[in-house]
Design a protein around this motif. Sequence first.
Motif, PDB file in Angstrom:
ATOM      1  N   PHE A 115       0.799  -1.171   0.027  1.00  0.00           N
ATOM      2  CA  PHE A 115       0.048  -0.142  -0.002  1.00  0.00           C
ATOM      3  C   PHE A 115       0.811   1.122  -0.116  1.00  0.00           C
ATOM      4  CE2 PHE A 115      -1.773   3.286   2.747  1.00  0.00           C
ATOM      5  CZ  PHE A 115      -2.743   3.624   1.904  1.00  0.00           C
ATOM      6  N   SER A 116       1.754   1.267   0.779  1.00  0.00           N
ATOM      7  CA  SER A 116       2.657   2.479   1.075  1.00  0.00           C
ATOM      8  C   SER A 116       3.623   2.575  -0.185  1.00  0.00           C
ATOM      9  CB  SER A 116       3.651   2.330   2.254  1.00  0.00           C
ATOM     10  OG  SER A 116       4.262   3.498   2.575  1.00  0.00           O
TER      11      SER A 116
ATOM     12  N   ALA B  48       2.905   1.814  -3.505  1.00  0.00           N
ATOM     13  CA  ALA B  48       1.755   2.167  -4.244  1.00  0.00           C
ATOM     14  C   ALA B  48       1.071   3.418  -4.269  1.00  0.00           C
ATOM     15  CB  ALA B  48       0.587   1.298  -4.324  1.00  0.00           C
ATOM     16  N   THR B  49       0.960   4.066  -3.190  1.00  0.00           N
ATOM     17  CA  THR B  49       0.487   5.414  -2.780  1.00  0.00           C
ATOM     18  C   THR B  49       1.462   6.532  -2.566  1.00  0.00           C
ATOM     19  OG1 THR B  49       0.216   5.040  -0.342  1.00  0.00           O
ATOM     20  CG2 THR B  49      -1.697   4.326  -1.921  1.00  0.00           C
TER      21      THR B  49
ATOM     22  N   VAL C  33       2.681   7.045   0.183  1.00  0.00           N
ATOM     23  CA  VAL C  33       2.610   7.666   1.678  1.00  0.00           C
ATOM     24  C   VAL C  33       3.198   6.891   2.690  1.00  0.00           C
ATOM     25  CG1 VAL C  33       0.462   8.766   1.030  1.00  0.00           C
ATOM     26  CG2 VAL C  33       0.508   6.508   2.188  1.00  0.00           C
TER      27      VAL C  33
ATOM     28  N   SER D  81       3.305   4.799   6.094  1.00  0.00           N
ATOM     29  CA  SER D  81       1.850   4.151   6.743  1.00  0.00           C
ATOM     30  C   SER D  81       2.591   3.421   7.845  1.00  0.00           C
ATOM     31  CB  SER D  81       1.694   3.110   5.738  1.00  0.00           C
ATOM     32  OG  SER D  81       0.284   2.181   6.205  1.00  0.00           O
TER      33      SER D  81
END
Length: 99
Positions: free
Chosen positions: A36-37, A39-40, A42, A44
């Motif tokens: 997630f981190s 891909a985005t 940001v 996390s």
Amino acid sequence: MNTSAHIKNTSENTVGEIKFSHLFKIEDIQHLQDLFSDATGVASLITYPDGNPITKPSNFCRLCENIIRKTEKGSANCIKSDLLIGGKSSSGVAMQPCL
């Protein structure tokens, strides 16, 4: 003995506290967080309701991960910040810079 009657007696059948790690493999959650981190773009971190971390930081800058969070005062301030950011919000999930 009647099994259903025994199950209803909660004083003899205390389940105990269920922990996050009882339900999920931390390694799997860490992997999903890292994905997630990445891909985005940001940072996390997943925390318990009290602000203490469950996972390791993903995509944190070196200053935060290797300096600030490594000191007693910095770590305490980060936990407080994580607690406030992750707390209940009438507008939904809070996404904001650290306090």
